[in-house]
Design a protein around this motif. Sequence first.
Motif, short mmCIF file in Angstrom:
data_model
loop_
_atom_site.label_atom_id
_atom_site.label_comp_id
_atom_site.label_asym_id
_atom_site.label_seq_id
_atom_site.Cartn_x
_atom_site.Cartn_y
_atom_site.Cartn_z
N VAL A 105 0.87 -1.12 -0.01
CA VAL A 105 -0.09 0.07 0.10
C VAL A 105 0.93 1.32 -0.03
CG1 VAL A 105 -1.86 1.10 1.04
CG2 VAL A 105 -1.71 -1.24 1.47
N THR A 106 0.75 2.06 -1.01
CA THR A 106 1.43 3.28 -1.00
C THR A 106 0.45 4.52 -0.45
OG1 THR A 106 0.65 3.82 -3.20
CG2 THR A 106 2.62 2.80 -2.99
N VAL A 107 1.14 5.23 0.39
CA VAL A 107 0.24 6.39 0.89
C VAL A 107 0.62 7.82 0.49
CG1 VAL A 107 -0.33 5.17 2.95
CG2 VAL A 107 1.77 6.64 3.05
N PHE A 108 -0.10 8.69 0.74
CA PHE A 108 0.31 10.25 0.38
C PHE A 108 1.51 10.51 0.67
CE2 PHE A 108 0.86 14.45 1.70
CZ PHE A 108 0.22 15.29 0.54
N GLY A 109 2.24 11.13 -0.66
CA GLY A 109 3.70 11.36 -0.60
C GLY A 109 4.28 10.58 -1.05
N ALA A 110 3.93 9.40 -1.61
CA ALA A 110 4.80 8.23 -2.45
C ALA A 110 4.42 8.73 -3.68
CB ALA A 110 4.25 6.80 -1.99
N PRO A 111 5.18 8.69 -4.80
CA PRO A 111 4.87 9.01 -6.01
C PRO A 111 3.74 7.77 -6.75
CG PRO A 111 7.43 8.91 -5.80
CD PRO A 111 6.51 8.34 -4.44
N LEU A 112 3.09 8.68 -7.63
CA LEU A 112 2.03 7.78 -8.22
C LEU A 112 2.19 7.29 -9.48
CD1 LEU A 112 -0.66 10.69 -7.98
CD2 LEU A 112 -0.29 8.84 -6.66
N ARG A 113 3.23 7.67 -10.31
CA ARG A 113 3.58 6.92 -11.62
C ARG A 113 5.02 6.77 -11.80
NH1 ARG A 113 0.03 10.93 -12.39
NH2 ARG A 113 1.82 12.56 -12.69
N VAL A 114 5.46 5.82 -12.50
CA VAL A 114 6.95 5.37 -12.84
C VAL A 114 6.99 5.90 -14.34
CG1 VAL A 114 8.74 3.70 -13.01
CG2 VAL A 114 7.07 3.77 -11.01
N ALA A 115 7.92 6.65 -14.86
CA ALA A 115 8.15 7.03 -15.98
C ALA A 115 8.81 5.75 -16.92
CB ALA A 115 9.17 8.12 -16.23
N ALA A 116 8.60 5.92 -18.20
CA ALA A 116 8.80 4.85 -19.08
C ALA A 116 10.27 4.75 -18.99
CB ALA A 116 8.40 5.06 -20.46
N PRO A 117 10.85 3.69 -19.18
CA PRO A 117 12.30 3.66 -19.25
C PRO A 117 13.00 4.38 -20.52
CG PRO A 117 11.25 1.39 -19.73
CD PRO A 117 10.19 2.16 -19.35
N LYS A 118 14.28 4.91 -20.24
CA LYS A 118 14.82 5.51 -21.48
C LYS A 118 15.38 4.50 -22.30
CE LYS A 118 16.26 9.79 -18.99
NZ LYS A 118 15.10 10.11 -18.45
N PHE A 119 15.14 4.61 -23.88
CA PHE A 119 15.68 3.83 -24.83
C PHE A 119 17.35 3.95 -24.79
CE2 PHE A 119 11.52 4.46 -26.98
CZ PHE A 119 10.86 3.13 -26.77
N THR A 120 17.94 2.89 -25.09
CA THR A 120 19.24 2.87 -25.32
C THR A 120 19.34 3.24 -26.81
OG1 THR A 120 19.23 0.62 -26.32
CG2 THR A 120 19.73 0.57 -24.09
N ASP A 121 20.79 3.64 -27.24
CA ASP A 121 20.87 3.97 -28.46
C ASP A 121 20.56 3.18 -29.59
OD1 ASP A 121 22.01 6.31 -27.45
OD2 ASP A 121 23.98 5.84 -27.69
N ASP A 122 20.76 2.01 -29.49
CA ASP A 122 20.24 1.02 -30.36
C ASP A 122 18.74 0.95 -30.43
OD1 ASP A 122 22.65 0.23 -31.26
OD2 ASP A 122 22.88 -1.47 -29.63
N GLU A 123 18.06 0.95 -29.13
CA GLU A 123 16.62 0.88 -29.27
C GLU A 123 15.82 2.16 -29.91
OE1 GLU A 123 15.91 -1.65 -25.25
OE2 GLU A 123 16.14 0.40 -24.90
N GLU A 124 16.54 3.24 -29.62
CA GLU A 124 16.04 4.45 -30.42
C GLU A 124 16.26 4.45 -31.81
OE1 GLU A 124 14.35 7.98 -30.80
OE2 GLU A 124 14.43 7.05 -28.91
N ARG A 125 17.33 3.96 -32.16
CA ARG A 125 17.55 3.79 -33.69
C ARG A 125 16.49 2.66 -34.19
NH1 ARG A 125 22.84 4.19 -32.89
NH2 ARG A 125 23.25 2.07 -32.72
N TRP A 126 16.12 1.66 -33.63
CA TRP A 126 15.25 0.84 -34.09
C TRP A 126 13.86 1.36 -34.07
CZ3 TRP A 126 10.84 -1.48 -31.97
CH2 TRP A 126 10.24 -2.57 -32.44
N ARG A 127 13.65 2.26 -32.84
CA ARG A 127 12.22 2.76 -32.88
C ARG A 127 12.12 3.74 -34.23
NH1 ARG A 127 9.75 7.42 -32.01
NH2 ARG A 127 11.69 8.37 -31.70
N ARG A 128 13.00 4.61 -34.68
CA ARG A 128 13.02 5.77 -35.46
C ARG A 128 12.69 4.71 -36.71
NH1 ARG A 128 17.10 8.83 -32.93
NH2 ARG A 128 18.55 7.46 -34.30
N ASP A 129 13.49 3.90 -36.94
CA ASP A 129 13.36 2.79 -38.20
C ASP A 129 12.08 2.28 -38.23
OD1 ASP A 129 14.33 1.62 -40.63
OD2 ASP A 129 14.19 -0.36 -39.31
#
Length: 141
Positions: A105-129
């Motif tokens: 159980v998380t209570v007030f003051g704990a973050p509500l969301r987790v950001a998406a992980p950052k892409f590696t350079d290879d993953e970013e190239r693959w995403r653009r492609d």
Amino acid sequence: MSAAVLHIGFVSILQGLILLFDIPTVRAELSPNQVVIVANANSRESLSVAQHYATRRGIPVQHISKLDLPFDDTMSREDYERRLVMPLRQMLHAQGLHKSIRVVVTVFGAPLRVAAPKFTDDEERWRRDAAARLGAARVRL
């Protein structure tokens, strides 16, 4: 006799047998020992809410995990792993709770969301492609 009448009769007989033999219903209740509370150690309000929740629900105070968390509603994936997951896991193992805890159980003051992980350079190239190929396929359709 129609199928509906037979069905209603069968259900009535079944209900009668259940009442006759007093078959207990299945419950999925949690006991207080199966709950751990995550609070932000950097916020007095968060700690107060965690303490209040634990008291009202009968959760042992040892089940309050006071973590060094950011004040933002969203935390980075890296911070989530480093500041929440690892310390919580260590606390659960250190206190021998890792096998009995079923709910966090998380209570007030704990973050509500987790950001998406950052892409590696290879993953970013693959995403653009992949985006470029998808755009070209849409043009052809």
